[in-house]
Design a protein around this motif. Structure first.
Motif, mmCIF file in Angstrom:
data_model
loop_
_atom_site.group_PDB
_atom_site.id
_atom_site.type_symbol
_atom_site.label_atom_id
_atom_site.label_comp_id
_atom_site.label_asym_id
_atom_site.label_seq_id
_atom_site.Cartn_x
_atom_site.Cartn_y
_atom_site.Cartn_z
ATOM 1 N N ILE A 148 0.868 -1.186 0.000
ATOM 2 C CA ILE A 148 0.000 0.000 0.000
ATOM 3 C C ILE A 148 0.900 1.230 0.000
ATOM 4 O O ILE A 148 1.812 1.345 0.821
ATOM 5 C CB ILE A 148 -0.911 0.008 1.241
ATOM 6 C CG1 ILE A 148 -1.870 -1.187 1.209
ATOM 7 C CG2 ILE A 148 -1.706 1.322 1.309
ATOM 8 C CD1 ILE A 148 -2.672 -1.342 2.494
ATOM 9 N N VAL A 149 0.629 2.141 -0.918
ATOM 10 C CA VAL A 149 1.308 3.437 -0.946
ATOM 11 C C VAL A 149 0.377 4.449 -0.299
ATOM 12 O O VAL A 149 -0.776 4.601 -0.724
ATOM 13 C CB VAL A 149 1.657 3.855 -2.387
ATOM 14 C CG1 VAL A 149 2.281 5.245 -2.406
ATOM 15 C CG2 VAL A 149 2.595 2.838 -3.024
ATOM 16 N N THR A 150 0.847 5.129 0.744
ATOM 17 C CA THR A 150 -0.020 6.039 1.473
ATOM 18 C C THR A 150 -0.414 7.241 0.607
ATOM 19 O O THR A 150 0.303 7.635 -0.312
ATOM 20 C CB THR A 150 0.639 6.516 2.780
ATOM 21 O OG1 THR A 150 1.947 7.026 2.492
ATOM 22 C CG2 THR A 150 0.737 5.371 3.773
ATOM 23 N N ALA A 151 -1.571 7.798 0.931
ATOM 24 C CA ALA A 151 -2.166 8.841 0.101
ATOM 25 C C ALA A 151 -1.250 10.042 -0.087
ATOM 26 O O ALA A 151 -1.195 10.632 -1.177
ATOM 27 C CB ALA A 151 -3.493 9.271 0.716
ATOM 28 N N ASP A 152 -0.509 10.426 0.955
ATOM 29 C CA ASP A 152 0.338 11.614 0.854
ATOM 30 C C ASP A 152 1.425 11.457 -0.203
ATOM 31 O O ASP A 152 1.820 12.437 -0.839
ATOM 32 C CB ASP A 152 0.963 11.934 2.216
ATOM 33 C CG ASP A 152 1.712 10.748 2.814
ATOM 34 O OD1 ASP A 152 1.198 9.622 2.757
ATOM 35 O OD2 ASP A 152 2.811 10.945 3.363
ATOM 36 N N GLU A 153 1.874 10.226 -0.435
ATOM 37 C CA GLU A 153 2.940 10.016 -1.412
ATOM 38 C C GLU A 153 2.452 10.191 -2.850
ATOM 39 O O GLU A 153 3.234 10.556 -3.738
ATOM 40 C CB GLU A 153 3.553 8.620 -1.237
ATOM 41 C CG GLU A 153 4.765 8.387 -2.130
ATOM 42 C CD GLU A 153 5.624 7.225 -1.680
ATOM 43 O OE1 GLU A 153 6.141 6.516 -2.548
ATOM 44 O OE2 GLU A 153 5.771 7.035 -0.457
ATOM 45 N N LEU A 154 1.165 9.942 -3.093
ATOM 46 C CA LEU A 154 0.645 10.064 -4.449
ATOM 47 C C LEU A 154 -0.029 11.405 -4.718
ATOM 48 O O LEU A 154 -0.444 11.676 -5.844
ATOM 49 C CB LEU A 154 -0.329 8.920 -4.750
ATOM 50 C CG LEU A 154 0.304 7.524 -4.831
ATOM 51 C CD1 LEU A 154 -0.730 6.496 -5.277
ATOM 52 C CD2 LEU A 154 1.503 7.507 -5.770
ATOM 53 N N ASP A 155 -0.137 12.253 -3.710
ATOM 54 C CA ASP A 155 -0.744 13.575 -3.917
ATOM 55 C C ASP A 155 -0.060 14.385 -5.028
ATOM 56 O O ASP A 155 -0.739 15.123 -5.754
ATOM 57 C CB ASP A 155 -0.749 14.370 -2.615
ATOM 58 C CG ASP A 155 -1.964 14.062 -1.753
ATOM 59 O OD1 ASP A 155 -2.924 13.467 -2.285
ATOM 60 O OD2 ASP A 155 -1.960 14.404 -0.554
ATOM 61 N N PRO A 156 1.271 14.300 -5.205
ATOM 62 C CA PRO A 156 1.885 15.063 -6.302
ATOM 63 C C PRO A 156 1.407 14.658 -7.687
ATOM 64 O O PRO A 156 1.571 15.421 -8.645
ATOM 65 C CB PRO A 156 3.385 14.754 -6.132
ATOM 66 C CG PRO A 156 3.547 14.437 -4.684
ATOM 67 C CD PRO A 156 2.298 13.708 -4.317
ATOM 68 N N GLY A 209 -8.633 16.380 -9.656
ATOM 69 C CA GLY A 209 -8.633 15.392 -8.588
ATOM 70 C C GLY A 209 -8.313 13.976 -9.018
ATOM 71 O O GLY A 209 -8.380 13.048 -8.202
ATOM 72 N N PHE A 210 -7.953 13.780 -10.283
ATOM 73 C CA PHE A 210 -7.603 12.444 -10.772
ATOM 74 C C PHE A 210 -6.099 12.214 -10.604
ATOM 75 O O PHE A 210 -5.294 13.143 -10.713
ATOM 76 C CB PHE A 210 -7.977 12.299 -12.247
ATOM 77 C CG PHE A 210 -9.451 12.308 -12.513
ATOM 78 C CD1 PHE A 210 -10.170 11.123 -12.568
ATOM 79 C CD2 PHE A 210 -10.132 13.507 -12.694
ATOM 80 C CE1 PHE A 210 -11.540 11.138 -12.810
ATOM 81 C CE2 PHE A 210 -11.496 13.528 -12.929
ATOM 82 C CZ PHE A 210 -12.209 12.339 -12.987
ATOM 83 N N LEU A 211 -5.716 10.963 -10.364
ATOM 84 C CA LEU A 211 -4.315 10.602 -10.239
ATOM 85 C C LEU A 211 -3.741 10.299 -11.620
ATOM 86 O O LEU A 211 -4.180 9.368 -12.301
ATOM 87 C CB LEU A 211 -4.154 9.379 -9.322
ATOM 88 C CG LEU A 211 -4.523 9.597 -7.857
ATOM 89 C CD1 LEU A 211 -4.405 8.284 -7.082
ATOM 90 C CD2 LEU A 211 -3.656 10.675 -7.221
ATOM 91 N N ASP A 212 -2.748 11.080 -12.020
ATOM 92 C CA ASP A 212 -2.158 10.968 -13.361
ATOM 93 C C ASP A 212 -1.018 9.942 -13.319
ATOM 94 O O ASP A 212 0.162 10.292 -13.283
ATOM 95 C CB ASP A 212 -1.646 12.341 -13.808
ATOM 96 C CG ASP A 212 -1.187 12.348 -15.252
ATOM 97 O OD1 ASP A 212 -1.568 11.440 -16.001
ATOM 98 O OD2 ASP A 212 -0.432 13.273 -15.630
ATOM 99 N N LEU A 213 -1.387 8.664 -13.307
ATOM 100 C CA LEU A 213 -0.428 7.575 -13.180
ATOM 101 C C LEU A 213 -0.449 6.711 -14.438
ATOM 102 O O LEU A 213 -1.517 6.267 -14.883
ATOM 103 C CB LEU A 213 -0.768 6.695 -11.967
ATOM 104 C CG LEU A 213 -0.868 7.386 -10.604
ATOM 105 C CD1 LEU A 213 -1.313 6.385 -9.547
ATOM 106 C CD2 LEU A 213 0.454 8.015 -10.223
ATOM 107 N N VAL A 221 2.073 0.064 -12.246
ATOM 108 C CA VAL A 221 1.435 1.370 -12.085
ATOM 109 C C VAL A 221 2.472 2.342 -11.546
ATOM 110 O O VAL A 221 3.102 2.089 -10.509
ATOM 111 C CB VAL A 221 0.224 1.305 -11.146
ATOM 112 C CG1 VAL A 221 -0.380 2.697 -10.957
ATOM 113 C CG2 VAL A 221 -0.825 0.341 -11.683
ATOM 114 N N GLU A 222 2.643 3.447 -12.245
ATOM 115 C CA GLU A 222 3.580 4.493 -11.835
ATOM 116 C C GLU A 222 3.282 4.937 -10.404
ATOM 117 O O GLU A 222 2.128 5.133 -10.029
ATOM 118 C CB GLU A 222 3.447 5.677 -12.795
ATOM 119 C CG GLU A 222 4.363 6.848 -12.520
ATOM 120 C CD GLU A 222 4.131 8.001 -13.486
ATOM 121 O OE1 GLU A 222 4.921 8.956 -13.461
ATOM 122 O OE2 GLU A 222 3.130 7.944 -14.261
ATOM 123 N N GLY A 223 4.317 5.101 -9.612
ATOM 124 C CA GLY A 223 4.156 5.575 -8.249
ATOM 125 C C GLY A 223 3.759 4.507 -7.248
ATOM 126 O O GLY A 223 3.791 4.751 -6.039
#
Length: 327
Positions: A196-204, A210-214, A292-294
């Motif tokens: 699990i990658v915590t939410a704060d790490e993927l915020d950038p 509001g979509f995650l560009d991964l 998946v990136e990130g």
């Protein structure tokens, strides 16, 4: 921060730990990932700092990664329009996207007791001949809530993981003619991981909407099948959580899949577009790898289960002759 569940030689039980580079640093014995999720992301950071200070890390090549958590529940959404259009044609024989898809981020419940971790074998039903994968990202809920707004839903996000919604397409196609969601076509295996990658790490990676560009990609036996960007979804994870909680609720440890990405996120989509099973269905021994990136990479191997025992045939009734008894 990447949080994993793992086992290793000499450990009496599985452990949770923080992954840094090619090392994993274990948290205190007895803590499960659900315990860590219940405590929240700030507490997880404190646990990670303490674990690193102990200097008792193990190399990732020395451990076996397990499914990162045992979910409280698994809902799987269907947030990618391109996937809906393609797979609907191959599974249901219908073309286009149903108008109802545009109303809300619809989901179905799948089996939290059939979760697989990295490099595990997905045992497809012996009666299945049309085997498929689905490349998804899943959000892990960290706080309870009911009928949440999207803003409130964002505050419930603990982190994200990769999800493979293994699919028996021929079973799914038949059973969905009953006008219910998929059942035995799906509930034999769901892959989660590698951590699990915590939410704060993927915020950038979050775009202005509001979509995650991964970037997301999938290979079968090292041959690329599909590639897409997670931000091509029609719904954000906040929308999915808010809808799941509507007139109901979500709790820590709930997992909600994004639905399959487009542009080859599963074989079924490509079959629907091409009018043929090209590439062919998965075969026993195939290795499916989702990247998946990130987040990372999740691989799984295709297997076939032993045949299940037969069911008794349905009891058909002659309605004109059917009697309810005395009134």
């Amino acid at each position: 921060m990447r949080l994993a569940t793992f086992t290793a030689p000499g450990l009496a039980e599985s452990r949770v730990g923080v992954v840094d580079g090619d090392m994993v640093y274990p948290f205190a014995a007895g803590l499960s990932m659900r315990n860590v999720i219940d405590a929240g992301v700030p507490a997880a950071h404190r646990l990670a700092g303490h674990a690193r200070a102990q200097e008792s890390g193990r190399g990732l090549d020395e451990v076996r990664l397990l499914a990162p958590l045992r979910p409280a529940s698994i809902r799987d959404s269907v947030a990618f329009e391109e996937h809906v259009e393609g797979v609907r044609r191959s599974v249901d024989g219908w073309s286009g996207v149903p108008e109802a898809w545009y109303d809300a981020p619809t989901f179905y419940f799948t089996n939290p007791h059939a979760v697989l971790g990295p490099d595990e074998e997905a045992l497809f039903p012996a009666s299945c001949a049309v085997r498929d994968f689905e490349l998804e990202v899943a959000v892990v809920v960290g706080r309870a809530g009911r009928s949440l707004t999207e803003e409130q839903a964002r505050e419930t996000i603990f982190g994200y993981t990769i999800m493979n919604d293994w699919s028996a397409r021929d079973l799914q196609s038949r059973e969905m003619q009953v006008s219910l969601g998929p059942a035995k076509g799906k509930d034999f295996a769901t892959g989660l991981g590698p951590w699990i990658v915590t939410a704060d790490e993927l915020d950038p990676y979050r775009d202005p909407d509001g979509f995650l560009d991964l970037a997301c990609a999938v290979t079968v036996n090292d041959t690329e099948i599909g590639r897409d960007v997670l931000s091509n979804a029609g719904w954000t994870f906040e929308s999915m959580i808010a809808y799941a909680s509507r007139d109901s609720g979500v709790v820590p440890g709930d997992v909600i899949g994004s639905g399959t990405v487009g542009n080859g996120g599963c074989l079924g989509e490509l079959w629907g577009r091409r009018g043929a099973q090209d590439p062919p269905p998965l075969q026993s021994g195939d290795i499916v790898t989702l990247t998946v990136e990130g987040i990372g990479t999740l691989s799984g191997r295709v297997g076939i289960a032993e045949p299940a025992p037969p069911l008794s045939p349905v009891r058909r009734r002659d309605y004109p002759a059917f009697r309810r008894g005395p009134v």
